[in-house]
Design a protein around this motif. Structure first.
Motif, PDB file in Angstrom:
ATOM      1  N   TYR A 647       0.818  -1.205   0.000  1.00 26.16           N
ATOM      2  CA  TYR A 647       0.000   0.000   0.000  1.00 26.16           C
ATOM      3  C   TYR A 647       0.857   1.263   0.000  1.00 26.16           C
ATOM      4  O   TYR A 647       0.479   2.278  -0.601  1.00 26.16           O
ATOM      5  CB  TYR A 647      -0.929  -0.004   1.215  1.00 26.16           C
ATOM      6  CG  TYR A 647      -2.056  -1.012   1.103  1.00 26.16           C
ATOM      7  CD1 TYR A 647      -2.500  -1.442  -0.141  1.00 26.16           C
ATOM      8  CD2 TYR A 647      -2.671  -1.538   2.229  1.00 26.16           C
ATOM      9  CE1 TYR A 647      -3.522  -2.365  -0.267  1.00 26.16           C
ATOM     10  CE2 TYR A 647      -3.701  -2.462   2.125  1.00 26.16           C
ATOM     11  CZ  TYR A 647      -4.123  -2.873   0.876  1.00 26.16           C
ATOM     12  OH  TYR A 647      -5.134  -3.785   0.755  1.00 26.16           O
ATOM     13  N   ARG A 648       1.989   1.226   0.688  1.00 24.40           N
ATOM     14  CA  ARG A 648       2.874   2.394   0.661  1.00 24.40           C
ATOM     15  C   ARG A 648       3.400   2.641  -0.750  1.00 24.40           C
ATOM     16  O   ARG A 648       3.475   3.784  -1.213  1.00 24.40           O
ATOM     17  CB  ARG A 648       4.036   2.190   1.633  1.00 24.40           C
ATOM     18  CG  ARG A 648       3.687   2.414   3.097  1.00 24.40           C
ATOM     19  CD  ARG A 648       3.352   3.877   3.375  1.00 24.40           C
ATOM     20  NE  ARG A 648       4.474   4.746   3.101  1.00 24.40           N
ATOM     21  CZ  ARG A 648       5.380   5.117   4.000  1.00 24.40           C
ATOM     22  NH1 ARG A 648       5.254   4.697   5.244  1.00 24.40           N
ATOM     23  NH2 ARG A 648       6.368   5.911   3.676  1.00 24.40           N
ATOM     24  N   GLN A 651       0.607   4.012  -2.884  1.00 22.08           N
ATOM     25  CA  GLN A 651       0.353   5.416  -2.575  1.00 22.08           C
ATOM     26  C   GLN A 651       1.366   6.318  -3.260  1.00 22.08           C
ATOM     27  O   GLN A 651       1.006   7.372  -3.819  1.00 22.08           O
ATOM     28  CB  GLN A 651       0.396   5.619  -1.068  1.00 22.08           C
ATOM     29  CG  GLN A 651       0.144   7.053  -0.619  1.00 22.08           C
ATOM     30  CD  GLN A 651       0.235   7.217   0.884  1.00 22.08           C
ATOM     31  OE1 GLN A 651       0.481   6.258   1.608  1.00 22.08           O
ATOM     32  NE2 GLN A 651       0.043   8.434   1.358  1.00 22.08           N
ATOM     33  N   ALA A 652       2.637   5.934  -3.238  1.00 19.78           N
ATOM     34  CA  ALA A 652       3.661   6.744  -3.907  1.00 19.78           C
ATOM     35  C   ALA A 652       3.443   6.777  -5.412  1.00 19.78           C
ATOM     36  O   ALA A 652       3.574   7.836  -6.056  1.00 19.78           O
ATOM     37  CB  ALA A 652       5.048   6.186  -3.575  1.00 19.78           C
ATOM     38  N   ALA A 653       3.098   5.628  -5.993  1.00 17.14           N
ATOM     39  CA  ALA A 653       2.840   5.596  -7.435  1.00 17.14           C
ATOM     40  C   ALA A 653       1.589   6.400  -7.791  1.00 17.14           C
ATOM     41  O   ALA A 653       1.537   7.047  -8.849  1.00 17.14           O
ATOM     42  CB  ALA A 653       2.696   4.150  -7.904  1.00 17.14           C
ATOM     43  N   HIS A 654       0.591   6.374  -6.921  1.00 18.43           N
ATOM     44  CA  HIS A 654      -0.624   7.147  -7.178  1.00 18.43           C
ATOM     45  C   HIS A 654      -0.330   8.644  -7.154  1.00 18.43           C
ATOM     46  O   HIS A 654      -0.850   9.398  -8.000  1.00 18.43           O
ATOM     47  CB  HIS A 654      -1.692   6.800  -6.139  1.00 18.43           C
ATOM     48  CG  HIS A 654      -2.897   7.696  -6.205  1.00 18.43           C
ATOM     49  ND1 HIS A 654      -3.832   7.616  -7.219  1.00 18.43           N
ATOM     50  CD2 HIS A 654      -3.304   8.703  -5.389  1.00 18.43           C
ATOM     51  CE1 HIS A 654      -4.767   8.534  -7.023  1.00 18.43           C
ATOM     52  NE2 HIS A 654      -4.480   9.201  -5.922  1.00 18.43           N
ATOM     53  N   GLU A 655       0.482   9.097  -6.227  1.00 15.13           N
ATOM     54  CA  GLU A 655       0.841  10.514  -6.195  1.00 15.13           C
ATOM     55  C   GLU A 655       1.608  10.900  -7.450  1.00 15.13           C
ATOM     56  O   GLU A 655       1.438  12.007  -7.982  1.00 15.13           O
ATOM     57  CB  GLU A 655       1.681  10.792  -4.948  1.00 15.13           C
ATOM     58  CG  GLU A 655       0.915  10.624  -3.641  1.00 15.13           C
ATOM     59  CD  GLU A 655       1.819  10.778  -2.431  1.00 15.13           C
ATOM     60  OE1 GLU A 655       3.040  10.944  -2.635  1.00 15.13           O
ATOM     61  OE2 GLU A 655       1.306  10.726  -1.295  1.00 15.13           O
ATOM     62  N   GLU A 709       9.156   3.435  -7.760  1.00 15.04           N
ATOM     63  CA  GLU A 709       8.840   4.044  -6.468  1.00 15.04           C
ATOM     64  C   GLU A 709       9.238   3.138  -5.312  1.00 15.04           C
ATOM     65  O   GLU A 709       9.654   3.623  -4.252  1.00 15.04           O
ATOM     66  CB  GLU A 709       7.354   4.371  -6.389  1.00 15.04           C
ATOM     67  CG  GLU A 709       6.938   5.545  -7.263  1.00 15.04           C
ATOM     68  CD  GLU A 709       7.643   6.819  -6.850  1.00 15.04           C
ATOM     69  OE1 GLU A 709       7.159   7.522  -5.955  1.00 15.04           O
ATOM     70  OE2 GLU A 709       8.715   7.128  -7.433  1.00 15.04           O
ATOM     71  N   ALA A 710       9.133   1.839  -5.491  1.00 12.89           N
ATOM     72  CA  ALA A 710       9.567   0.917  -4.428  1.00 12.89           C
ATOM     73  C   ALA A 710      11.055   1.050  -4.172  1.00 12.89           C
ATOM     74  O   ALA A 710      11.518   0.997  -3.025  1.00 12.89           O
ATOM     75  CB  ALA A 710       9.219  -0.521  -4.814  1.00 12.89           C
ATOM     76  N   PRO A 735       1.646   5.389   8.104  1.00 18.86           N
ATOM     77  CA  PRO A 735       2.523   6.575   8.153  1.00 18.86           C
ATOM     78  C   PRO A 735       3.753   6.399   9.025  1.00 18.86           C
ATOM     79  O   PRO A 735       4.717   7.157   8.874  1.00 18.86           O
ATOM     80  CB  PRO A 735       1.596   7.667   8.711  1.00 18.86           C
ATOM     81  CG  PRO A 735       0.215   7.176   8.497  1.00 18.86           C
ATOM     82  CD  PRO A 735       0.291   5.698   8.607  1.00 18.86           C
ATOM     83  N   HIS A 736       3.742   5.443   9.945  1.00 23.06           N
ATOM     84  CA  HIS A 736       4.847   5.285  10.879  1.00 23.06           C
ATOM     85  C   HIS A 736       5.875   4.275  10.422  1.00 23.06           C
ATOM     86  O   HIS A 736       6.823   3.988  11.149  1.00 23.06           O
ATOM     87  CB  HIS A 736       4.311   4.883  12.253  1.00 23.06           C
ATOM     88  CG  HIS A 736       3.388   5.898  12.851  1.00 23.06           C
ATOM     89  ND1 HIS A 736       2.496   5.608  13.852  1.00 23.06           N
ATOM     90  CD2 HIS A 736       3.216   7.205  12.561  1.00 23.06           C
ATOM     91  CE1 HIS A 736       1.805   6.684  14.169  1.00 23.06           C
ATOM     92  NE2 HIS A 736       2.229   7.675  13.392  1.00 23.06           N
TER      93      HIS A 736
END
Length: 812
Positions: A647-648, A651-655, A709-710, A735-736
């Motif tokens: 998911y992280r 999220q980066a790829a979506h941004e 992004e990974a 987020p953590h």
């Protein structure tokens, strides 16, 4: 005595006298800041133990060092600048054998010397000249402030019965006989373990800084606080020695009658109550809560070899005391080096070569007991905060709202949460409540990926559960999601709803169990009666309870056993003891067959044990086996950690894709030029400033974007961190998650040409046009570029672009 022996005695006395004179003059010439000394009163052979500042004639009783009589006792001042901000150039412990044995004096002197060595201060022992008397000299060329000297003097006086505290109790008339000075009863003050040159070096050029004496004061105060009641309560000064502004305040005692050091007493009176825990150790009477972010950051800070490990232990201990922890809970953290690098002082001891020797468990426990006592006394005197009453001021209404939510969830009855989608609804609603506590607001952003990880489900399952909760009236939407802006749907607690025509609809409950009729609970048309409130480990709705619930939901083992089994195990754990089958069914709402199926699988994985009661009923009790070990046995360990990292990356790829859509929506001539998708992101460069990867046909290549992004966010290191949290039974939150083992590297600057300034890579926007790094400059026309007439903005962009390309080539 024969003439031969008498002659040898006289010769030896003459040699000692000559050596004492040489030591005295060398010592004063090299170290003493004043050129005069204060001599003793009296006559030769009948010198008095008095060094008056004035003679009987009224003149000052000082003689120049060059004119002094070396056979007359003389003293020197220990403080410089005695009228304004006095600072002691030497701290001397005067151990007198008049009222104590020589063994006591030797033990006290050795104790002070060892304490000084532990803080990096070289002690210089000196025989005072009187039988059995000892002086321990500690030098400080920087100068020790008088308040620090007072702390040292008070603590040393309690530790050492033979200490004469008068030399260090008065900055104006603090006097001591230097090495080599004569004694009034005959004899001289003599160095014991050093030559005069070594003593001069240790007390002068090689002396310790003032900060070392502050650490010594804290160490002696902590040692004095450990003394029992039958030890001397204060230094052996007389009331005449404490006059005026230099009077020592009365001694205050803490838990078990131990003395509270002045560094803590100066905070003022206690504002919190100190009680005893079950083990008889001191504890702040406050609701238990987890440590805050700042306290955890200080606890996890790893001191370097040059840092003062001893000074890093007090703040984390005080945070634990303020959070309502017990001494045993803190000791468990101390014994875990992974979670408490800042407390390394309690686990190991520094050696002369800089290495650290592990301490024994007994020594660690003893040191922690002393640290804990000081932390509790310090915490009891700190100004009160709203957290002392169980909740923060800004989260007061939020805490009440979350507590009321869990009361209403309990009033809804176990049947609401035992249906097919019940565990997912309960878990997502608990995750929403956790976000409310974290943000301090009941209006939160409901990111389905984050809710899914917190609840132990996938993002798709969390999205469906969120829709059901909105439909049933538990929560309501305050703002819709904005995909391009990267904003998730915002939700808050609902106070009412309209029942839809859906056969699976179950109305939410808006009143707690105390105010709900057993026939018609709220607007729930099912008429489910409210079950009796079972005993729980934590108060429902509290941060500790929510963290425990979410951590339990995140167990990877539920991927194989199902989350209905997770509810069964939680009900058994909440039972505090042995729960019968009927009790488990009453709390979960499952039938007999389903409950037995859950218990059977949990027993196979050693998460639950079975026994017989006196009545012959089968009882169930939860074990202490971690869920991660059970997941390893089923082969599902690490599943949620991998899902969180996925998911992280998404999220980066979506941004990145959102930035691509914004770029493509601009007119063609206004689109800034961008770097290639595979270009290394330089620190300070916007990662969205690169072109989105596309295949040969020009279509977006989302799989390649996720791989890029990974690598950029170091997903592998982030996965290691997530697996460590899962293995330790800690909460996973998107987020953590970070990559603890990686640090951003700055590429090397390209080689500069002779005579020209070095070009700076892309880091800042253009000072001429304001274009962001990677964007095309809007200054200058096409005609100027065609003929090579570049404006300053174009030259700036060209230099930065070339430097960035060279830096990227160097880094690869």
């Amino acid at each position: 005595m024969s003439p031969v022996c008498e002659g040898a005695f006289i010769l030896r006395a003459a040699q000692e006298r000559t050596q004492a004179h040489r030591t005295l003059r060398r010592f004063l010439d090299a170290l003493y800041w004043d050129r005069t000394v204060r001599p003793a009163a009296g006559q030769p052979g009948a010198w008095l133990n008095s060094y008056p500042p004035r003679t009987p004639a009224g003149t000052y009783n000082y003689v120049p060092i060059t004119d002094m009589d070396p056979d007359r006792p003389v003293t020197v001042h220990l403080a410089r600048g005695r009228r304004r901000a006095p600072r002691f150039w030497a701290v001397v412990f005067d151990h007198d054998a008049k009222q104590h044995t020589a063994a006591q004096v030797a033990a006290d002197a050795a104790l002070m010397a060892e304490a000084a060595k532990a803080e990096g201060i070289a002690p210089v022992p000196v025989a005072s000249g009187s039988p059995g008397g000892m002086h321990v000299w500690l030098g400080c060329a920087e100068g020790v402030p008088f308040p620090v000297v007072q702390r040292i003097n008070a603590a040393a006086g309690r530790l050492c019965p033979s200490l004469d505290a008068s030399p260090l109790s008065n900055a104006t008339d603090g006097l001591i006989r230097p090495p080599g000075a004569a004694h009034r009863n005959g004899g001289y003050s003599a160095l014991v373990a050093h030559t005069v040159d070594q003593a001069v070096n240790l007390l002068g050029p090689a002396s310790a800084p003032a900060s070392a004496f502050e650490r010594l004061a804290a160490r002696l105060e902590a040692m004095a606080a450990e003394l029992p009641d039958d030890e001397p309560a204060d230094s052996p000064q007389t009331p005449d020695d404490r006059t005026g502004d230099e009077a020592v305040p009365p001694v205050q005692r803490g838990h078990s009658g131990r003395q509270v050091p002045p560094s803590i007493r100066q905070r003022g009176p206690r504002v919190r109550r100190i009680v005893e825990d079950a083990a008889g150790c001191p504890k702040i009477e406050a609701p238990w809560r987890p440590l805050g972010t700042k306290a955890l950051r200080g606890l996890r800070r790893r001191p370097s070899r040059r840092d003062n490990h001893s000074a890093a232990k007090h703040a984390p201990a005080r945070s634990m005391a303020l959070a309502g922890w017990t001494q045993a809970e803190g000791l468990a953290v101390v014994r875990d080096p992974q979670s408490s690098p800042a407390l390394e002082y309690l686990r190991s001891e520094r050696q002369a070569d800089g290495s650290r020797r592990p301490r024994s468990e007994e020594e660690t426990e003893r040191l922690w007991g002393r640290v804990w006592f000081l932390a509790v006394e310090d915490a009891a005197r700190m100004p009160r905060r709203p957290e002392d009453d169980g909740r923060a001021v800004e989260a007061d209404e939020v805490q009440q709202a979350v507590t009321d939510l869990f009361a209403r969830m309990q009033a809804a009855g176990p049947g609401r949460w035992s249906k097919e989608s019940g565990p997912a609804d309960h878990a997502v609603l608990a995750a929403v409540a956790w976000l409310m506590l974290l943000s301090g607001s009941v209006d939160v952003s409901a990111n389905v990926h984050r809710l899914g990880v917190l609840a132990g489900y996938t993002g798709q399952t969390a999205s469906l559960a969120l829709w059901r909760l909105i439909r049933d009236g538990w929560i309501t939407v305050t703002a819709e999601a904005e995909r391009r802006a990267g904003k998730a749907r915002r939700v808050t607690l609902a106070t009412g709803h309209e029942c839809p025509d859906h056969r699976h609809h179950r109305c939410a409950v808006y009143q707690s169990a105390e105010n709900v009729s057993p026939v018609h609970p709220g607007s729930d048309r099912s008429g489910t009666p409210a079950p009796p409130a079972p005993p729980v480990l934590f108060a429902p709705g509290s941060p500790a309870y929510l963290r425990a619930v979410l951590t339990h939901q995140q167990g990877d083992v539920w991927h194989d056993l199902g989350h209905h089994a997770a509810r069964t195990l939680w009900a058994i754990r909440e039972g505090r003891g042995c729960s019968t089958l009927a009790e488990v069914r009453a709390q979960t709402g499952y039938g007999r067959r389903a409950t037995l199926r859950h218990v059977h699988r949990l027993t196979q994985l050693q998460l639950v044990t079975q026994s017989r009661s006196r009545r012959g009923e089968t009882t169930y009790q939860a074990t202490d086996r971690p869920l991660y070990e059970a997941a390893q046995e089923t082969g599902s360990a690490g599943r949620l950690a991998a899902l969180a990292i996925t998911y992280r990356v998404k999220q980066a790829a979506h941004e990145w894709w959102t930035a691509e859509e914004t770029h493509r929506s601009l007119p063609y001539r206004q689109r800034p030029r961008r770097a290639a998708a595979d270009q290394t992101v330089i620190p300070g460069m916007d990662p969205r400033g690169r072109a989105y990867p596309r295949d040969e046909d020009g279509r977006p290549d989302h799989a390649r974007a996720r791989r890029i992004e990974a690598q950029r966010i170091d997903a592998a290191g982030m996965l290691d961190h997530a697996q460590q949290l899962a293995r330790a039974g800690q909460l996973l939150d998107l987020p953590h998650l970070n990559s603890p083992g990686t640090t951003p590297t700055v590429p090397q600057q390209p080689a500069r040409r002779a005579g020209r300034r070095a070009a700076i890579p892309f880091r800042h926007h253009c000072p001429h046009c304001g274009a962001q790094p990677g964007e095309r400059c809007t200054k200058g026309g096409t005609e100027a570029r065609r003929f090579g007439m570049l404006v300053p903005a174009d030259r700036s962009h060209a230099a930065r672009r070339h430097a960035a390309q060279a830096a990227a080539t160097t880094s690869t």
